[in-house]
Scaffold this active site. Structure first.
Site, PDB file in Angstrom:
ATOM      1  N   GLU A 262     123.445 -23.132  39.934  1.00  0.00           N
ATOM      2  CA  GLU A 262     122.890 -23.731  38.758  1.00  0.00           C
ATOM      3  C   GLU A 262     123.667 -22.404  37.690  1.00  0.00           C
ATOM      4  OE1 GLU A 262     118.535 -21.810  38.339  1.00  0.00           O
ATOM      5  OE2 GLU A 262     118.872 -22.616  36.007  1.00  0.00           O
TER       6      GLU A 262
ATOM      7  N   ARG B  86     120.035 -15.055  53.430  1.00  0.00           N
ATOM      8  CA  ARG B  86     121.155 -14.713  51.922  1.00  0.00           C
ATOM      9  C   ARG B  86     121.837 -13.191  52.177  1.00  0.00           C
ATOM     10  NH1 ARG B  86     119.342 -14.066  46.858  1.00  0.00           N
ATOM     11  NH2 ARG B  86     118.779 -16.432  46.680  1.00  0.00           N
TER      12      ARG B  86
ATOM     13  N   LYS C  49     121.396 -12.878  39.186  1.00  0.00           N
ATOM     14  CA  LYS C  49     121.591 -13.110  38.534  1.00  0.00           C
ATOM     15  C   LYS C  49     121.029 -13.041  37.931  1.00  0.00           C
ATOM     16  CE  LYS C  49     122.494 -17.796  39.831  1.00  0.00           C
ATOM     17  NZ  LYS C  49     122.900 -19.298  39.552  1.00  0.00           N
TER      18      LYS C  49
END
Ligand code: ATP
Ligand code: MG
Length: 577
Positions: free
Chosen positions: A48, A273, A283
């Site tokens: 994104e 992850r 982020k």
């Protein structure tokens, strides 16, 4: 959380990472066997564009592009740009630069979810026609309330049984801009009693009168992630849609959309992850560090972003090797930052040009060395790679050594310089300290007076006498003055995201994560150093030119990573009882 801490042994012992089997490689092998996708492997990396990529993304990039490459497949770069309020062109560009820099190529397959907005709208219309989606007028708060909890089923929306025609009309008017933000949504019509909350009539379109960085003002309704993602995978013919573990509970929804629409069906596979010690990886947190001025920007060399690591002097090879070595698993774990640094040292050790640089200078006058004389001494560029050859280093009467390399009262096992002691200057001569000049007021050591033994050129004495310390040095008259920035970890706690102090994770920021040394003396060789060159300052660590703040008149170097300090180890060992 399990702690992964592999391979922090000697750099020389370890081998380059060779591909290890892991569960996704096994799935792909089995799919080849059963001819599930006609022998195709087609993956995608779907960021994104709402921030810069970090080392966690590198794991996903290496995995997706790597799996495609090792199976003669393809990997797309796809921007998942469905949230116009948080996304920007700047992020798109940084992502492109970072993925390229890591060494991967998407050919002509750079896609944007926003390219599919029209197609996705048609898919939504199809769902409405099938009675599988409806326009809901509940407020966001009501939708949340109706949703139920993990232990209680949800309640059906009073708008759930609208006719297809009414839904089509309302959805069309949502698109036309007839309604305000938040006043209506389009929802999938699945099952409000599902034990999986994601299946309780999830929202698939929302109204948002916002300019999109690519589609401008064309749309005022935007599709939600879960709806967009699987259908984008399907449109692109992706075979293995690899995502992180938190999407495991979304997989039934991923499958539901594809099955209800009867379109090509990729397989979603989830993996754990990457979490790294002493840093944060979301982020949102990283953008907070930037916004609050805790760092100088997304590419601050202390950031775990790819642009920060690149500026710090990390190589794509080191990061790829790290990503291979940490493996791919189904269970969350925390990887030790030391492993990343290990992979970096391993790579830099192979390629870095060795030079001498004095970071905290102490002036040394060699009293018996003739004034005005300059000798060019031969120095080895890289003992790991004889092909890198040698260079000439000037030696003269006044030199600088590291302040730490002298002690007036040397402790046990300190083998460097002290009053009356003899040490070797790398590539040069033995010198002996004969006097210490101090500031009379402060007692600060201003310079050392030494003598040299002309018979020890090259570092060996013909009479066989030994010295235990070898110091790096720089000739004062020939030195390049530079600023050097030393970095330490950004956080003091191994898992800052877990900290819940007053202001959360920023409570444990390391106040000493950056140390600026303004007056360093470096070997001449470093004049005009290019930002893409890697250096080892002997005995200090690996360094590179800062690509943004350095100029020929005022060079700035970043310390990428220190060498392991044997003295620090000895000191630690001495502290133990
Ligand atoms: P963040 O949590 O940092 O905001 P994100 O998942 O929201 O990350 P995306 O831009 O959606 O960021 O991520 C793109 C891809 O990278 C996704 O497939 C995501 O699963 C993967 N990814 C993100 N963070 C990690 C990580 N720490 N380890 C491995 N893969 C990751
Ligand atoms: Mg995401």
């Amino acid at each position: 959380m399990e702690m992964i801490n592999k391979g922090t042994g000697s750099e020389k012992e370890s081998r380059p990472a060779t591909p290890q089997p892991h569960f996704i490689r096994n799935i792909i092998a089995a799919d080849f066997e059963s001819n599930k996708f006609g022998g195709r492997v087609h993956t995608r990396f779907p960021p994104e564009p709402n921030g810069y990529l970090h080392i966690g993304h590198a794991k996903s990039i290496c995995l997706n592009f790597g799996l495609a490459a090792e199976n003669n497949g393809l990997c797309n770069l796809r921007f998942d740009d469905t949230n116009p309020t948080k996304e920007e062109q700047e992020f798109v560009e940084s992502i492109i630069e970072d993925v390229r820099w890591l060494g991967f190529d998407w050919g002509d397959r750079k896609y944007y979810a926003s390219d599919y907005f029209e197609k996705l709208y048609e898919y939504a219309v199809q769902l409405i026609r099938k009675g599988k989606a409806f326009v809901c007028d509940l407020s966001p708060a009501e939708i949340r309330e109706y949703r139920g909890t993990l232990t209680e089923p949800g309640r059906e929306s009073p708008f759930r049984n609208r006719s297809s025609d009414e839904n089509l009309d309302l959805f069309q008017r949502m698109r036309a801009g007839d309604f305000e933000d938040g006043s209506r949504v389009l929802r999938a019509r699945i099952n409000m009693a599902s034990p999986n909350l994601n299946m309780r009539d999830p929202v698939i379109y929302r109204i948002l009168h916002a300019e999109h960085h690519r589609t401008g003002a064309k749309w005022c309704i935007y599709p939600m992630y879960d709806f967009t993602h699987g259908l984008s995978d399907s449109i692109e013919g992706v075979t293995h849609s690899i995502c992180t573990l938190e999407f495991e509970d979304h997989r039934p929804l991923y499958d539901w959309f594809l099955d209800e629409l009867g379109v090509y069906h990729p397989q979603q596979i989830e993996f754990a992850r990457l979490n790294l010690t002493y840093t944060v990886m979301s982020k949102r947190k990283l953008s907070g560090l930037v916004a609050d001025g805790h760092v100088t920007g997304w590419n601050d060399p202390r950031m775990p972003t790819l642009s920060g690591l690149r500026r710090r002097g990390y190589t794509p090879e080191a990061i790829r090797s790290f990503c291979e070595r940490i493996g791919v698993a189904k269970r969350d774990s925390m990887v030790d930052m030391a492993l990343l640094e290990h992979c970096l040292r391993e790579d830099l050790n192979r390629r870095a040009l060795r030079v001498m640089g004095v970071l905290r200078p102490l002036r040394v006058v060699i009293e018996n060395y003739p004034e005005g004389r300059v000798e060019e001494l031969e120095a080895i560029n890289n003992p790991e790679d004889p092909a890198m050859g040698t260079r000439q280093v000037p030696f003269s009467r006044v030199i600088y050594i590291e302040r730490d390399d002298f002690r007036e009262d040397p402790p046990k096992k300190f083998f460097r310089l002290g009053p009356g002691r003899e040490v070797r200057l790398r590539y040069a001569y033995f010198i002996k300290c004969v006097d210490v000049v101090k500031d009379e007021q402060t007692g600060e050591i201003l310079e050392l007076r030494c003598t040299y033994d002309p018979d020890t050129k090259g570092g060996y004495a013909p009479d066989g006498r030994k010295v235990r310390g070898t110091l790096h040095w720089v000739s004062a008259a020939h030195a390049l003055k530079a600023e050097v920035r030393l970095y330490d970890s950004l956080f003091l706690k191994p898992n800052p995201a877990e900290e819940s102090g007053e202001s959360g994770f920023t409570d444990c920021l390391n106040p000493n994560s950056l140390e600026i040394l303004e007056m360093c003396y470096l070997e001449q060789t470093l004049a005009g150093a290019a930002p893409d060159r890697f250096y080892q300052f002997e005995r200090q660590g690996y360094f590179c030119v800062d690509p943004f703040d350095s100029s020929p008149d005022a060079p700035v170097f970043n310390r990428t990573v220190p060498l392991r300090d044997t003295w620090a180890k000895i000191q630690q060992a001495q502290k133990k009882p």
